[in-house]
Design a protein around this motif. Structure first.
Motif, PDB file in Angstrom:
ATOM      1  N   ALA A 207       0.820  10.563 -12.936  1.00 36.55           N
ATOM      2  CA  ALA A 207       1.856   9.763 -12.619  1.00 36.55           C
ATOM      3  C   ALA A 207       2.694   9.703 -11.977  1.00 36.55           C
ATOM      4  CB  ALA A 207       2.594   9.940 -13.981  1.00 36.55           C
ATOM      5  N   GLY A 208       2.902  11.178 -10.904  1.00 40.16           N
ATOM      6  CA  GLY A 208       3.293  10.850  -9.865  1.00 40.16           C
ATOM      7  C   GLY A 208       2.835  10.165  -8.827  1.00 40.16           C
ATOM      8  N   ILE A 209       1.125  10.081  -8.791  1.00 39.22           N
ATOM      9  CA  ILE A 209       0.360   9.266  -7.785  1.00 39.22           C
ATOM     10  C   ILE A 209       0.964   7.509  -8.573  1.00 39.22           C
ATOM     11  CG2 ILE A 209      -1.564   9.239  -7.091  1.00 39.22           C
ATOM     12  CD1 ILE A 209      -2.121  11.770  -7.609  1.00 39.22           C
ATOM     13  N   LYS A 210       0.758   7.588  -9.248  1.00 32.75           N
ATOM     14  CA  LYS A 210       0.648   6.032  -9.542  1.00 32.75           C
ATOM     15  C   LYS A 210       2.350   5.416  -9.746  1.00 32.75           C
ATOM     16  CE  LYS A 210       0.765   2.830 -13.579  1.00 32.75           C
ATOM     17  NZ  LYS A 210       0.464   2.150 -15.181  1.00 32.75           N
ATOM     18  N   ARG A 211       3.550   6.502  -9.529  1.00 37.09           N
ATOM     19  CA  ARG A 211       4.776   6.043  -9.261  1.00 37.09           C
ATOM     20  C   ARG A 211       4.323   6.048  -7.320  1.00 37.09           C
ATOM     21  NH1 ARG A 211       8.495   2.509  -9.412  1.00 37.09           N
ATOM     22  NH2 ARG A 211      10.399   3.633  -8.779  1.00 37.09           N
ATOM     23  N   ILE A 212       3.767   6.755  -6.973  1.00 38.93           N
ATOM     24  CA  ILE A 212       3.828   6.578  -5.358  1.00 38.93           C
ATOM     25  C   ILE A 212       3.028   5.185  -4.648  1.00 38.93           C
ATOM     26  CG2 ILE A 212       3.112   8.015  -3.327  1.00 38.93           C
ATOM     27  CD1 ILE A 212       3.134  10.429  -4.430  1.00 38.93           C
ATOM     28  N   ILE A 213       2.625   5.114  -5.389  1.00 42.89           N
ATOM     29  CA  ILE A 213       1.783   3.700  -5.209  1.00 42.89           C
ATOM     30  C   ILE A 213       2.295   3.016  -5.115  1.00 42.89           C
ATOM     31  CG2 ILE A 213      -0.284   2.612  -5.439  1.00 42.89           C
ATOM     32  CD1 ILE A 213      -1.836   4.791  -6.273  1.00 42.89           C
ATOM     33  N   GLU A 214       2.855   3.030  -6.024  1.00 44.56           N
ATOM     34  CA  GLU A 214       3.837   1.563  -6.666  1.00 44.56           C
ATOM     35  C   GLU A 214       4.809   1.211  -5.470  1.00 44.56           C
ATOM     36  OE1 GLU A 214       5.428   2.557 -10.434  1.00 44.56           O
ATOM     37  OE2 GLU A 214       3.725   1.745 -11.878  1.00 44.56           O
ATOM     38  N   LEU A 215       5.813   2.930  -5.432  1.00 52.47           N
ATOM     39  CA  LEU A 215       6.881   2.740  -4.682  1.00 52.47           C
ATOM     40  C   LEU A 215       5.872   2.057  -3.068  1.00 52.47           C
ATOM     41  CD1 LEU A 215       8.608   5.580  -5.417  1.00 52.47           C
ATOM     42  CD2 LEU A 215       9.152   3.547  -5.615  1.00 52.47           C
ATOM     43  N   GLU A 216       4.776   2.651  -2.635  1.00 47.88           N
ATOM     44  CA  GLU A 216       4.022   2.519  -1.194  1.00 47.88           C
ATOM     45  C   GLU A 216       3.894   0.476  -0.917  1.00 47.88           C
ATOM     46  OE1 GLU A 216       0.876   5.040  -0.646  1.00 47.88           O
ATOM     47  OE2 GLU A 216       2.804   6.648   0.021  1.00 47.88           O
ATOM     48  N   ASN A 217       3.639   0.641  -2.300  1.00 51.74           N
ATOM     49  CA  ASN A 217       3.470  -1.395  -2.409  1.00 51.74           C
ATOM     50  C   ASN A 217       4.577  -1.990  -1.778  1.00 51.74           C
ATOM     51  OD1 ASN A 217       0.131  -0.674  -2.618  1.00 51.74           O
ATOM     52  ND2 ASN A 217       0.405  -1.178  -4.376  1.00 51.74           N
ATOM     53  N   GLN A 218       5.463  -1.623  -2.969  1.00 54.05           N
ATOM     54  CA  GLN A 218       7.189  -2.158  -2.973  1.00 54.05           C
ATOM     55  C   GLN A 218       7.438  -1.825  -1.293  1.00 54.05           C
ATOM     56  OE1 GLN A 218       9.843  -0.688  -5.592  1.00 54.05           O
ATOM     57  NE2 GLN A 218      11.154  -2.283  -5.439  1.00 54.05           N
ATOM     58  N   VAL A 219       7.500  -0.919  -0.531  1.00 54.39           N
ATOM     59  CA  VAL A 219       7.872  -0.642   0.528  1.00 54.39           C
ATOM     60  C   VAL A 219       7.044  -2.039   2.035  1.00 54.39           C
ATOM     61  CG1 VAL A 219       7.626   0.612   2.658  1.00 54.39           C
ATOM     62  CG2 VAL A 219       8.393   1.809   0.617  1.00 54.39           C
ATOM     63  N   ALA A 220       5.490  -1.338   1.118  1.00 56.31           N
ATOM     64  CA  ALA A 220       4.782  -2.692   2.417  1.00 56.31           C
ATOM     65  C   ALA A 220       5.160  -4.069   2.294  1.00 56.31           C
ATOM     66  CB  ALA A 220       3.580  -2.731   1.913  1.00 56.31           C
ATOM     67  N   ALA A 221       5.696  -4.287   0.578  1.00 55.09           N
ATOM     68  CA  ALA A 221       5.702  -5.664   0.164  1.00 55.09           C
ATOM     69  C   ALA A 221       7.622  -6.220   1.257  1.00 55.09           C
ATOM     70  CB  ALA A 221       6.002  -6.114  -0.869  1.00 55.09           C
ATOM     71  N   LEU A 222       8.650  -5.935   1.306  1.00 57.10           N
ATOM     72  CA  LEU A 222       9.406  -5.089   1.431  1.00 57.10           C
ATOM     73  C   LEU A 222       9.642  -6.004   2.850  1.00 57.10           C
ATOM     74  CD1 LEU A 222      11.680  -2.927  -0.579  1.00 57.10           C
ATOM     75  CD2 LEU A 222      11.441  -5.767  -0.413  1.00 57.10           C
TER      76      LEU A 222
END
Length: 150
Positions: free
Chosen positions: A78-93
């Protein structure tokens, strides 16, 4: 040309080409682990028309990252999934910031060009106004009207 047909199809890091057995071998994971990661939404491979999974080079790299975070860092899935989501969000931003910066730079260039056009349109035959200097002032005298005698 050397007689071979050239393909316009380019392989990129996002091109889904690896079947699950090859992806498992490249990532060092069991195929069942890849299926579990897909069900959890950690890695989402492409699909064929028959619904078979196809992994890209980027997916393989993500699988290796998930494995490292899980085994080396002790982070749960679950933590890994959240990390991946946040990294994708940072890349999009970051991509959006780059787009907006380019738009601002373009607007600034247009503004400078328009400003230059306005300055070029000024009449050069007019004399600019200069404020009077002390000692060079012009005094205008106006007589006061005479009052009638009483």
């Amino acid at each position: 040309m050397d007689g071979r047909r050239r393909s316009h199809y380019q392989l990129t890091d996002e091109t889904p080409v690896y079947v699950i057995s090859v992806a498992a071998q490249l990532s060092g994971l069991h195929p069942q682990t890849l299926r579990q990661y897909d069900r959890l939404g950690l890695v989402s491979p492409g699909r064929t028309a028959g619904r078979g999974r196809r992994y890209s080079a980027r997916d393989i790299e993500l699988l290796r990252t998930v494995q490292a975070l899980s085994q080396d860092e002790g982070i749960n899935l679950a933590g890994i999934k959240r990390i991946i989501e946040l990294e994708n969000q940072v890349a999009a931003l970051q991509q959006r910031v780059a787009e907006l910066s380019a738009a601002v730079d373009g607007a600034a260039a247009v503004l400078r060009q328009r400003e230059a056009q306005v300055h070029a349109s000024y009449r050069r035959d007019l004399v600019p106004y200069q404020a009077p200097q002390p000692g060079n002032a012009l005094v205008v005298w106006r007589p006061t009207p005479k009052r009638p005698l009483d």
